[in-house]
Write a protein that holds these residues in place. Structure first.
Motif, mmCIF file in Angstrom:
data_model
loop_
_atom_site.group_PDB
_atom_site.id
_atom_site.type_symbol
_atom_site.label_atom_id
_atom_site.label_comp_id
_atom_site.label_asym_id
_atom_site.label_seq_id
_atom_site.Cartn_x
_atom_site.Cartn_y
_atom_site.Cartn_z
ATOM 1 N N ASP A 27 17.469 -16.651 25.845
ATOM 2 C CA ASP A 27 17.010 -15.888 27.013
ATOM 3 C C ASP A 27 18.150 -15.141 27.693
ATOM 4 O OD1 ASP A 27 18.283 -18.229 27.826
ATOM 5 O OD2 ASP A 27 17.116 -18.370 29.678
ATOM 6 N N VAL A 28 19.280 -14.971 26.976
ATOM 7 C CA VAL A 28 20.435 -14.270 27.534
ATOM 8 C C VAL A 28 20.872 -13.183 26.566
ATOM 9 C CG1 VAL A 28 21.259 -16.232 28.918
ATOM 10 C CG2 VAL A 28 21.964 -16.024 26.519
ATOM 11 N N ASP A 29 21.773 -12.321 27.040
ATOM 12 C CA ASP A 29 22.209 -11.233 26.168
ATOM 13 C C ASP A 29 23.246 -11.715 25.151
ATOM 14 O OD1 ASP A 29 24.650 -11.376 27.556
ATOM 15 O OD2 ASP A 29 24.105 -9.750 28.924
ATOM 16 N N VAL A 30 23.528 -10.824 24.204
ATOM 17 C CA VAL A 30 24.453 -11.161 23.122
ATOM 18 C C VAL A 30 25.845 -11.480 23.654
ATOM 19 C CG1 VAL A 30 25.614 -10.249 21.077
ATOM 20 C CG2 VAL A 30 23.176 -9.809 21.414
ATOM 21 N N ALA A 31 26.276 -10.781 24.689
ATOM 22 C CA ALA A 31 27.607 -11.008 25.240
ATOM 23 C C ALA A 31 27.753 -12.436 25.754
ATOM 24 C CB ALA A 31 27.880 -10.010 26.367
ATOM 25 N N HIS A 32 26.702 -12.954 26.390
ATOM 26 C CA HIS A 32 26.742 -14.333 26.892
ATOM 27 C C HIS A 32 26.874 -15.319 25.733
ATOM 28 C CE1 HIS A 32 25.595 -17.609 29.752
ATOM 29 N NE2 HIS A 32 25.172 -18.170 28.627
ATOM 30 N N VAL A 33 26.103 -15.095 24.689
ATOM 31 C CA VAL A 33 26.141 -15.994 23.533
ATOM 32 C C VAL A 33 27.510 -15.941 22.866
ATOM 33 C CG1 VAL A 33 25.203 -16.402 21.228
ATOM 34 C CG2 VAL A 33 23.655 -15.892 23.144
ATOM 35 N N GLU A 34 28.053 -14.765 22.666
ATOM 36 C CA GLU A 34 29.348 -14.636 22.005
ATOM 37 C C GLU A 34 30.464 -15.259 22.842
ATOM 38 O OE1 GLU A 34 29.793 -10.507 21.137
ATOM 39 O OE2 GLU A 34 28.520 -10.595 19.336
ATOM 40 N N ALA A 35 30.405 -15.054 24.160
ATOM 41 C CA ALA A 35 31.416 -15.654 25.034
ATOM 42 C C ALA A 35 31.325 -17.175 24.982
ATOM 43 C CB ALA A 35 31.230 -15.157 26.465
ATOM 44 N N SER A 36 30.108 -17.698 24.939
ATOM 45 C CA SER A 36 29.919 -19.152 24.863
ATOM 46 C C SER A 36 30.444 -19.702 23.549
ATOM 47 C CB SER A 36 28.435 -19.492 25.024
ATOM 48 O OG SER A 36 27.957 -19.083 26.295
ATOM 49 N N ARG A 37 30.250 -18.972 22.463
ATOM 50 C CA ARG A 37 30.760 -19.415 21.167
ATOM 51 C C ARG A 37 32.277 -19.455 21.154
ATOM 52 N NH1 ARG A 37 26.609 -15.849 17.383
ATOM 53 N NH2 ARG A 37 24.815 -17.292 17.536
ATOM 54 N N ARG A 38 32.913 -18.459 21.771
ATOM 55 C CA ARG A 38 34.388 -18.450 21.832
ATOM 56 C C ARG A 38 34.890 -19.635 22.653
ATOM 57 N NH1 ARG A 38 33.470 -12.856 22.520
ATOM 58 N NH2 ARG A 38 33.752 -13.035 24.774
ATOM 59 N N LYS A 39 34.222 -19.908 23.756
ATOM 60 C CA LYS A 39 34.619 -21.037 24.598
ATOM 61 C C LYS A 39 34.399 -22.361 23.869
ATOM 62 C CE LYS A 39 33.694 -18.570 28.896
ATOM 63 N NZ LYS A 39 32.761 -18.421 30.046
ATOM 64 N N LEU A 40 33.335 -22.428 23.076
ATOM 65 C CA LEU A 40 33.041 -23.638 22.314
ATOM 66 C C LEU A 40 34.163 -23.928 21.320
ATOM 67 C CD1 LEU A 40 31.180 -25.950 21.489
ATOM 68 C CD2 LEU A 40 29.941 -24.328 20.014
ATOM 69 N N VAL A 41 34.642 -22.898 20.655
ATOM 70 C CA VAL A 41 35.755 -23.073 19.707
ATOM 71 C C VAL A 41 36.980 -23.602 20.435
ATOM 72 C CG1 VAL A 41 37.382 -21.851 18.208
ATOM 73 C CG2 VAL A 41 34.932 -21.334 18.079
ATOM 74 N N GLN A 42 37.267 -23.066 21.626
ATOM 75 C CA GLN A 42 38.420 -23.520 22.393
ATOM 76 C C GLN A 42 38.267 -24.979 22.828
ATOM 77 O OE1 GLN A 42 38.233 -20.086 25.210
ATOM 78 N NE2 GLN A 42 40.426 -19.930 24.810
ATOM 79 N N LEU A 43 37.074 -25.333 23.274
ATOM 80 C CA LEU A 43 36.835 -26.713 23.706
ATOM 81 C C LEU A 43 36.980 -27.694 22.546
ATOM 82 C CD1 LEU A 43 33.775 -26.146 26.073
ATOM 83 C CD2 LEU A 43 36.035 -26.989 26.764
ATOM 84 N N GLU A 44 36.475 -27.305 21.384
ATOM 85 C CA GLU A 44 36.602 -28.180 20.216
ATOM 86 C C GLU A 44 38.063 -28.340 19.799
ATOM 87 O OE1 GLU A 44 33.879 -26.212 17.615
ATOM 88 O OE2 GLU A 44 32.210 -27.556 18.153
ATOM 89 N N GLN A 45 38.854 -27.278 19.953
ATOM 90 C CA GLN A 45 40.279 -27.371 19.651
ATOM 91 C C GLN A 45 40.984 -28.282 20.654
ATOM 92 O OE1 GLN A 45 42.115 -25.998 16.912
ATOM 93 N NE2 GLN A 45 43.407 -27.621 17.754
ATOM 94 N N GLN A 46 40.604 -28.150 21.922
ATOM 95 C CA GLN A 46 41.192 -29.017 22.949
ATOM 96 C C GLN A 46 40.895 -30.485 22.645
ATOM 97 O OE1 GLN A 46 40.009 -27.760 26.921
ATOM 98 N NE2 GLN A 46 40.381 -25.617 26.410
ATOM 99 N N ARG A 47 39.668 -30.755 22.208
ATOM 100 C CA ARG A 47 39.318 -32.136 21.885
ATOM 101 C C ARG A 47 40.107 -32.635 20.673
ATOM 102 N NH1 ARG A 47 33.158 -34.236 21.076
ATOM 103 N NH2 ARG A 47 33.190 -32.745 19.345
#
Length: 214
Positions: A147-167
């Motif tokens: 229910d959001v635009d592509v930019a929101h999804v792509e930004a969330s995916r980038r943040k997810l990669v960073q969070l997984e690296q932090q973990r």
């Protein structure tokens, strides 16, 4: 020496508990062993996370927000208590604290000469892994929204990669600390948080309130 969990086992447990039907509401009280206290820490972080979301609402009665804030205090205290218990049990298992003093306000270290003191405890690292598990779950949900635009999804995916690296980085540091502690090269302590704002004897506002009531 008692077998200690690896960071990978803790990360997997965090994910498994989060995926459990009805968890964290249905989680049992800690049984006293290390794993039950790791789960208790994760459980209270999860409950705290939900209350933090609710406390940001702007279209509900003030009484509801006050109830959220009081719940946040309770869960935060329980989360810290569980973190300290994890540290106590790890240190006892590692032979780095006098077992009889482990639960007192002044645990007595039993550390080899020359071992370095690690400023962050293993329990606090496990607590941070728990919080990262919650952030990763939340960011996965954002990356999967329709229910959001592509930019929101792509930004969330980038943040997810960073969070997984932090973990992954933090997990590696936890394993390294426990390995060094086993070898007698490093140690950590139980650091009591002494949450004064939750103590009616130490919080000046609560002391004053009690005097007025008396």
């Amino acid at each position: 020496m008692t077998s200690l969990p690896t960071a990978a086992e803790i990360v997997a447990a965090h994910e498994r508990w989060l995926a459990g039907a009805g968890w964290p509401q249905t989680a049992a009280s800690p049984a006293g062993d290390l794993w039950s206290w790791i789960e208790a820490n994760h459980r209270h972080n999860s409950l705290l996370w939900a209350e933090e979301d609710l406390a940001r609402r702007t279209r509900v009665a003030d009484a509801e927000i006050a109830a959220n804030k009081r719940a946040i205090d309770r869960y935060n205290q329980a989360r810290n208590d569980a973190t300290e218990r994890v540290d106590e049990l790890l240190l006892v298992a590692l032979g780095l604290v006098d077992a009889a003093s482990a639960r007192t306000d002044a645990p007595r270290p039993t550390v080899a000469a020359g071992a370095r003191l690690n400023s962050e405890t293993a329990g606090s690292m496990i607590d941070r892994l728990s919080i990262l598990a919650l952030k990763i779950r939340a960011m996965r949900e954002q990356a999967a929204r329709g229910d959001v635009d592509v930019a929101h999804v792509e930004a969330s995916r980038r943040k997810l990669v960073q969070l997984e690296q932090q973990r992954a980085d933090l997990a590696g540091c936890l394993d390294a600390l426990l390995d060094d502690a086993r070898a007698g090269h490093a140690y950590f302590k139980v650091y009591r948080q002494f949450k004064m704002y939750n103590d009616p004897r130490l919080n000046p506002a609560l002391v004053a309130e009690s005097r007025r009531a008396g």
